[in-house]
Design a protein around this motif. Structure first.
Motif, mmCIF file in Angstrom:
data_model
loop_
_atom_site.group_PDB
_atom_site.id
_atom_site.type_symbol
_atom_site.label_atom_id
_atom_site.label_comp_id
_atom_site.label_asym_id
_atom_site.label_seq_id
_atom_site.Cartn_x
_atom_site.Cartn_y
_atom_site.Cartn_z
ATOM 1 N N SER A 128 31.938 40.158 48.951
ATOM 2 C CA SER A 128 32.949 39.803 48.769
ATOM 3 C C SER A 128 33.618 38.416 48.845
ATOM 4 C CB SER A 128 34.127 40.801 49.339
ATOM 5 O OG SER A 128 34.117 40.344 50.335
ATOM 6 N N GLY A 129 33.373 37.937 49.209
ATOM 7 C CA GLY A 129 33.430 36.252 49.576
ATOM 8 C C GLY A 129 34.130 36.208 50.912
ATOM 9 N N CYS A 130 34.190 37.294 51.260
ATOM 10 C CA CYS A 130 35.672 37.013 52.836
ATOM 11 C C CYS A 130 35.243 36.209 53.838
ATOM 12 C CB CYS A 130 34.997 38.469 53.863
ATOM 13 S SG CYS A 130 36.059 39.078 55.085
ATOM 14 N N ASP A 131 35.982 35.142 54.525
ATOM 15 C CA ASP A 131 35.945 34.147 55.265
ATOM 16 C C ASP A 131 36.715 34.683 56.743
ATOM 17 O OD1 ASP A 131 37.796 33.526 53.783
ATOM 18 O OD2 ASP A 131 37.646 31.544 52.696
ATOM 19 N N ALA A 132 37.531 35.786 56.439
ATOM 20 C CA ALA A 132 38.890 35.955 57.223
ATOM 21 C C ALA A 132 38.602 37.679 57.790
ATOM 22 C CB ALA A 132 39.770 35.149 57.812
ATOM 23 N N ILE A 133 38.750 37.589 59.214
ATOM 24 C CA ILE A 133 38.606 39.385 59.309
ATOM 25 C C ILE A 133 39.567 39.608 60.562
ATOM 26 C CG2 ILE A 133 37.207 41.307 60.900
ATOM 27 C CD1 ILE A 133 34.463 39.750 59.849
ATOM 28 N N VAL A 134 40.717 40.090 60.062
ATOM 29 C CA VAL A 134 42.190 41.037 61.169
ATOM 30 C C VAL A 134 41.502 42.143 61.672
ATOM 31 C CG1 VAL A 134 44.456 40.752 60.804
ATOM 32 C CG2 VAL A 134 43.167 39.021 59.790
#
Length: 110
Positions: free
Chosen positions: A62-68
């Motif tokens: 999905s192109g996620c570049d941050a995780i919270v």
């Protein structure tokens, strides 16, 4: 902090209890208002390591570049595992190999 690391797509990791409170929808809404594309993923307690590889895969595609991580210790552990595995795919293979072997059958191999 998301702006400092120039993140654009955020994966929110939580558990069912937190998801059922409506808090994640509010966080997602606030992130989207701030210009970030945000999606949420929930996990079952105790399944953090098993599921983290799949979440890492969905994060990468999905192109996620941050995780919270939002919630208690298990949610935070799962979020950290996803981030770690996203950064080191070879480590994921080593963990999976060692997690499928019964404890005591062999030591952790590096």
């Amino acid at each position: 902090m998301l702006a400092q690391v120039k993140a654009t797509r955020v994966l929110i990791v939580t558990d069912r209890g937190v998801m059922n409170t409506g808090l994640i929808e509010r966080i997602t809404e606030l992130l989207q208002r701030g210009g970030w594309d945000a999606s949420a993923s929930r996990h079952r307690l105790g399944a953090a390591v098993r599921r983290s590889g799949r979440r890492r895969g969905s994060c990468a595609t999905s192109g996620c570049d941050a995780i919270v991580g939002v919630g208690g210790g298990s949610s935070m552990d799962c979020a950290k595992a996803i981030a770690l595995l996203a950064a080191d795919v070879a480590l994921e293979a080593k963990l999976r190999e060692n997690l499928t072997t019964p404890i005591g059958a062999r030591g952790f191999r590096r």
